[in-house]
Design a protein around this motif. Structure first.
Motif, PDB file in Angstrom:
ATOM      1  N   SER A  81       0.874  -1.181   0.000  1.00 32.32           N
ATOM      2  CA  SER A  81       0.000   0.000   0.000  1.00 32.32           C
ATOM      3  C   SER A  81       0.905   1.222   0.000  1.00 32.32           C
ATOM      4  CB  SER A  81      -0.890   0.014   1.241  1.00 32.32           C
ATOM      5  OG  SER A  81      -1.812  -1.041   1.176  1.00 32.32           O
ATOM      6  N   MET A  82       0.708   2.064  -0.982  1.00 30.94           N
ATOM      7  CA  MET A  82       1.535   3.268  -1.129  1.00 30.94           C
ATOM      8  C   MET A  82       1.101   4.305  -0.103  1.00 30.94           C
ATOM      9  SD  MET A  82       3.368   2.593  -3.780  1.00 30.94           S
ATOM     10  CE  MET A  82       3.319   1.421  -5.114  1.00 30.94           C
ATOM     11  N   PRO A  83       2.034   5.108   0.387  1.00 26.77           N
ATOM     12  CA  PRO A  83       1.651   6.218   1.243  1.00 26.77           C
ATOM     13  C   PRO A  83       0.806   7.204   0.437  1.00 26.77           C
ATOM     14  CG  PRO A  83       4.046   6.031   1.088  1.00 26.77           C
ATOM     15  CD  PRO A  83       3.456   4.996   0.207  1.00 26.77           C
ATOM     16  N   GLU A  84      -0.287   7.643   1.007  1.00 29.18           N
ATOM     17  CA  GLU A  84      -1.191   8.532   0.271  1.00 29.18           C
ATOM     18  C   GLU A  84      -0.658   9.960   0.320  1.00 29.18           C
ATOM     19  OE1 GLU A  84      -5.362   8.129   0.787  1.00 29.18           O
ATOM     20  OE2 GLU A  84      -5.168   6.029   1.353  1.00 29.18           O
ATOM     21  N   ASP A  85       0.010  10.330  -0.749  1.00 30.79           N
ATOM     22  CA  ASP A  85       0.543  11.673  -0.909  1.00 30.79           C
ATOM     23  C   ASP A  85      -0.080  12.236  -2.181  1.00 30.79           C
ATOM     24  OD1 ASP A  85       1.961  14.008  -0.931  1.00 30.79           O
ATOM     25  OD2 ASP A  85       3.915  13.086  -1.315  1.00 30.79           O
ATOM     26  N   ALA A  86      -0.582  13.437  -2.113  1.00 28.94           N
ATOM     27  CA  ALA A  86      -1.266  14.024  -3.262  1.00 28.94           C
ATOM     28  C   ALA A  86      -0.323  14.238  -4.435  1.00 28.94           C
ATOM     29  CB  ALA A  86      -1.909  15.349  -2.861  1.00 28.94           C
ATOM     30  N   ARG A  87       0.977  14.373  -4.159  1.00 27.16           N
ATOM     31  CA  ARG A  87       1.930  14.623  -5.226  1.00 27.16           C
ATOM     32  C   ARG A  87       2.806  13.411  -5.513  1.00 27.16           C
ATOM     33  NH1 ARG A  87       5.169  19.467  -3.354  1.00 27.16           N
ATOM     34  NH2 ARG A  87       4.923  18.392  -1.389  1.00 27.16           N
TER      35      ARG A  87
END
Length: 192
Positions: A81-87
């Protein structure tokens, strides 16, 4: 009732005789004998290969050999699961997937920098369970080919046409000759 009793016995005996007679009436014709050919020589019995195992628990035997994923690290199963970063970018996703895999991302080619700068799609925020190779190909997309350098443990991506044209395009022989000739000194100072 005593009068019908012998009649039932007689009827049952007649039915039994008819069933036995009809069931035994079929016969099979024997097949013609085929000529006997020379038999192939008997194969030597192969000695069974010794497999090293160890007992785990009461009913479990475990083979003492590395798994396929331990030999080829790209076959290891991941669930990330990827870290949720908008960029977040595709490069960030690739680095996160490779974090504990034993591989690192090569960042040398200019074309690959374009891939790494693309935004990470929301569909790629969770990958798995799947093999590491499939996860990397999913992140890169179908326009890129994966190349693994197992000696340096680096993962590189390239476009299918880029490496063939850049590496295998020969330089014209006239251009090589012009580049290797030393400058000719002029006899007069006015003209080159």
């Amino acid at each position: 009732m005593p009068a019908t009793h012998p009649y039932r016995r007689l009827l049952a005996a007649a039915l039994l005789a008819a069933a036995l007679a009809s069931g035994c009436a079929t016969t099979t014709t024997p097949l013609p004998a085929e000529p006997i050919e020379d038999a192939a020589p008997a194969l030597e019995p192969v000695a069974p290969e010794f497999i090293h195992v160890v007992r785990y628990g009461r009913y479990t035997l475990v083979e003492l050999a590395p798994s396929a994923a331990q030999h080829d690290l790209l076959l290891q199963t991941i669930d990330v699961s990827m870290p949720e970063d908008a960029r977040a970018t595709v490069g960030d996703g690739l680095r996160h997937v490779l974090k504990r895999s034993g591989y690192q991302l090569c960042e040398t080619a200019h074309a690959v920098i374009e891939l790494y700068a693309l935004p990470l799609p929301a569909a790629h925020l969770h990958l798995g369970p799947m093999t590491l190779r499939d996860a990397l190909l999913t992140l890169a997309g179908p326009a890129w080919q994966l190349h693994a350098d197992d000696r340096a443990r680096q993962i590189c991506f390239e476009r299918p046409g880029d490496s063939a044209t850049a590496e295998h395009t020969p330089e014209p022989p006239a251009a090589k000759a012009v580049q290797t000739l030393p400058p000719v000194p002029s006899a007069s100072g006015d003209h080159p």
